[in-house]
Design a protein around this motif. Structure first.
Motif, PDB file in Angstrom:
ATOM      1  N   PHE A 265       8.437  -6.714  -6.873  1.00  0.00           N
ATOM      2  CA  PHE A 265       8.218  -5.963  -5.635  1.00  0.00           C
ATOM      3  C   PHE A 265       9.474  -5.198  -5.218  1.00  0.00           C
ATOM      4  CE2 PHE A 265       5.723  -9.926  -5.441  1.00  0.00           C
ATOM      5  CZ  PHE A 265       4.440  -9.399  -5.376  1.00  0.00           C
ATOM      6  N   ALA A 266       9.250  -4.062  -4.573  1.00  0.00           N
ATOM      7  CA  ALA A 266      10.336  -3.324  -3.936  1.00  0.00           C
ATOM      8  C   ALA A 266      10.383  -3.627  -2.436  1.00  0.00           C
ATOM      9  CB  ALA A 266      10.174  -1.822  -4.161  1.00  0.00           C
ATOM     10  N   ARG A 267       9.204  -3.675  -1.801  1.00  0.00           N
ATOM     11  CA  ARG A 267       9.114  -4.040  -0.387  1.00  0.00           C
ATOM     12  C   ARG A 267       7.699  -4.539  -0.103  1.00  0.00           C
ATOM     13  NH1 ARG A 267      12.343  -3.629   3.887  1.00  0.00           N
ATOM     14  NH2 ARG A 267      11.512  -3.400   5.984  1.00  0.00           N
ATOM     15  N   PRO A 268       7.400  -5.780  -0.444  1.00  0.00           N
ATOM     16  CA  PRO A 268       6.041  -6.305  -0.216  1.00  0.00           C
ATOM     17  C   PRO A 268       5.737  -6.423   1.261  1.00  0.00           C
ATOM     18  CG  PRO A 268       7.529  -8.081  -0.843  1.00  0.00           C
ATOM     19  CD  PRO A 268       8.298  -6.805  -0.999  1.00  0.00           C
ATOM     20  N   LYS A 269       4.557  -5.989   1.644  1.00  0.00           N
ATOM     21  CA  LYS A 269       4.202  -5.994   3.073  1.00  0.00           C
ATOM     22  C   LYS A 269       2.823  -6.619   3.285  1.00  0.00           C
ATOM     23  CE  LYS A 269       6.566  -4.070   5.931  1.00  0.00           C
ATOM     24  NZ  LYS A 269       6.732  -2.677   6.201  1.00  0.00           N
ATOM     25  N   GLY A 270       1.769  -5.793   3.408  1.00  0.00           N
ATOM     26  CA  GLY A 270       0.443  -6.304   3.700  1.00  0.00           C
ATOM     27  C   GLY A 270      -0.083  -7.217   2.610  1.00  0.00           C
ATOM     28  N   ILE A 271      -0.889  -8.199   3.004  1.00  0.00           N
ATOM     29  CA  ILE A 271      -1.379  -9.190   2.041  1.00  0.00           C
ATOM     30  C   ILE A 271      -2.781  -9.641   2.456  1.00  0.00           C
ATOM     31  CG2 ILE A 271      -0.242 -11.086   3.281  1.00  0.00           C
ATOM     32  CD1 ILE A 271       0.372 -12.340   0.536  1.00  0.00           C
ATOM     33  N   ALA A 272      -3.666  -9.799   1.467  1.00  0.00           N
ATOM     34  CA  ALA A 272      -5.054 -10.184   1.732  1.00  0.00           C
ATOM     35  C   ALA A 272      -5.639 -10.782   0.464  1.00  0.00           C
ATOM     36  CB  ALA A 272      -5.875  -8.968   2.184  1.00  0.00           C
TER      37      ALA A 272
END
Length: 357
Positions: A265-272
C-alpha cells in the motif's frame, strides 16, 4: 512494522488475476468508449469478478431531475440542481439507499428507487464540516466530523439524535462501522491512534490500541469494517497495513507494507467486505482499490489515476451493499463510482471456485 508472509503473486499472475504492478497504469491515457462499455476486472481471459456500473455526481445522475435540453446542459451547475462537492465517505443500507459524507455539503442521501437526493443539512441544523466517516443500520446513520471532534447520530432523514464530542475523548475521528446484530459501533479515533468500541447507544465498551508499530498498535488509522463471522479490520494507514481483530478487540493478524505492487500500500484508506468476505481497500495515493483474501493474499485490483470510468483521483471511503454493489468516494473527481461484485462461477459439480480462507 509487521511484514506479511510471502504472497503467491507468481501463481496469481499466471492465472490471469494480476498482470502488472499496481501503479504501472497511472501514466496511461485512459480507456476508449468501447472499453468503457465493458469495464471488468480482472480483464479477459480471466473470469470477471468486478464490473463498472455507473457514476453519480448530481440529481440528474440519481434521476431526481431531468435535463430539459441543450441550454439546461449548458447551464451546468445551476442553483436548483444539487451537485456533490467533494465526497469523502459512503455507506449503504439494506434497501440500497446510499449516504455520502461530502466536504461542503455534509451528509447527502441518494435514494435511487425513489429518484431522490437530499442533504441532511436541509432537515437538521446539525451540518457536518468534514464528514470523513459514515455507517448505517436499519434505522440510523452514524457520521463523524473530523474537524469538530464529533460523532453524530441521525435518523435516516437527517434529524439529529445524539452524539459524542471531545469531552468524551473523541479526537479527529475518521471511519465508522456498525454491526447491528451484535449492537456494536466502531469509531476510528485517529487523533489518539486508537479504535473505540461502543454499543449503538454510544456506551463505551473498550478502547483498542495506541500509537506504535507493534501488533494491535496504530499510526494514524483511518477506516474500519466489520467482517462477518470473524471480527473487524482496520486500515492502519500510517503503518501501510491492514490489521484484523476479533469482535472483542483481540489481535488476529496483520499484513501489508509500503509499496506499489499487489498486497502492498501507498496510503490505504477505505475498507469493506463483499458478500464472500473478500476485503476491499482503497488507496488514495495509488488511485485504485485492491481486493484481498482475509489472509492478505491479493486477488485483483481496480483503477489508476485519471478522470475516466474506473479511474480515480484520491479515492477515499468505500461501501458494499448486501447485493454486492460497490460504492467508492472518488474525491477529486467529485463523484461516487459504482461497481458490481460478480460471485465466483460455479464449477462442474456446482462448487464455487471462491478461494477458501
Amino acid at each position: 512494522m509487521i511484514r506479511s508472509g510471502p504472497l503467491l503473486l507468481a501463481a496469481l499472475v499466471a492465472g490471469g488475476t494480476l498482470s502488472m504492478p499496481l501503479l504501472a497504469q497511472k501514466a496511461g491515457k485512459g480507456v476508449s468508449r468501447q472499453d468503457e462499455a465493458s469495464l471488468v476486472w480482472p480483464p479477459p481471459p480471466a473470469s470477471a469478478r468486478i464490473k463498472w456500473v455507473a457514476e453519480y455526481r448530481n440529481e440528474f445522475d440519481v434521476g431526481a431531475k431531468k435535463r430539459r435540453g441543450f441550454l439546461d446542459r449548458l447551464a451546468g451547475k445551476s442553483e436548483d440542481v444539487l451537485w456533490l462537492k467533494r465526497p469523502l465517505s459512503v455507506a449503504v443500507d439494506d434497501k440500497g439507499v446510499l449516504y455520502v459524507g461530502d466536504f461542503g455539503l455534509g451528509v447527502v442521501g441518494m435514494d435511487f428507487a425513489k429518484k431522490r437526493m437530499w442533504t441532511f443539512a436541509s432537515v437538521s441544523e446539525k451540518k457536518l464540516g468534514v464528514p470523513s466517516g459514515l455507517a448505517v443500520d436499519s434505522s440510523r446513520v452514524f457520521a463523524t466530523d473530523s474537524n469538530a471532534d464529533l460523532v453524530a447520530v441521525f435518523d435516516k432523514e437527517g434529524h439529529f439524535l445524539m452524539g459524542l464530542g471531545s469531552q468524551d475523548g473523541i479526537s479527529r475521528p475518521v471511519g465508522l462501522a456498525v454491526e447491528e446484530s451484535r449492537d456494536l459501533l466502531l469509531v476510528v479515533n485517529g487523533g489518539k491512534h486508537e479504535v473505540l468500541l461502543y454499543n449503538r447507544g454510544l456506551k463505551l465498551l473498550k478502547k483498542i490500541g495506541s500509537r506504535g508499530e507493534a501488533e494491535g498498535q496504530f499510526n494514524f488509522p483511518t477506516y474500519a469494517t466489520f467482517v462477518p463471522g470473524v471480527g473487524f479490520a482496520v486500515a492502519d494507514t500510517g503503518n501501510f497495513r491492514i490489521q484484523l481483530f476479533d469482535f472483542n478487540g483481540k489481535f488476529l493478524r496483520a499484513w501489508g507494507k509500503v509499496g506499489d505492487s499487489p498486497g502492498t500500500f501507498a496510503r490505504p484508506k477505505g475498507i469493506a467486505v463483499d458478500p464472500d468476505n473478500n476485503l476491499y481497500v482503497t488507496d488514495s495515493t495509488a488511485c485504485n482499490f485492491q481486493v484481498l483474501r482475509l489472509d492478505g493474499q491479493p486477488l485483483t485490483y481496480v483503477g489508476f489515476g485519471g478522470p475516466g470510468k474506473g479511474q480515480f483521483q484520491v479515492p477515499n471511503g468505500i461501501a458494499i451493499g448486501k447485493d454486492g454493489a460497490i460504492y467508492i468516494a472518488d474525491q477529486i473527481n467529485f463523484r461516487i463510482q459504482r461497481f458490481q461484485y460478480l460471485p465466483a462461477p460455479k464449477g462442474p459439480e456446482g462448487q464455487s471456485d471462491q478461494p477458501k480462507r
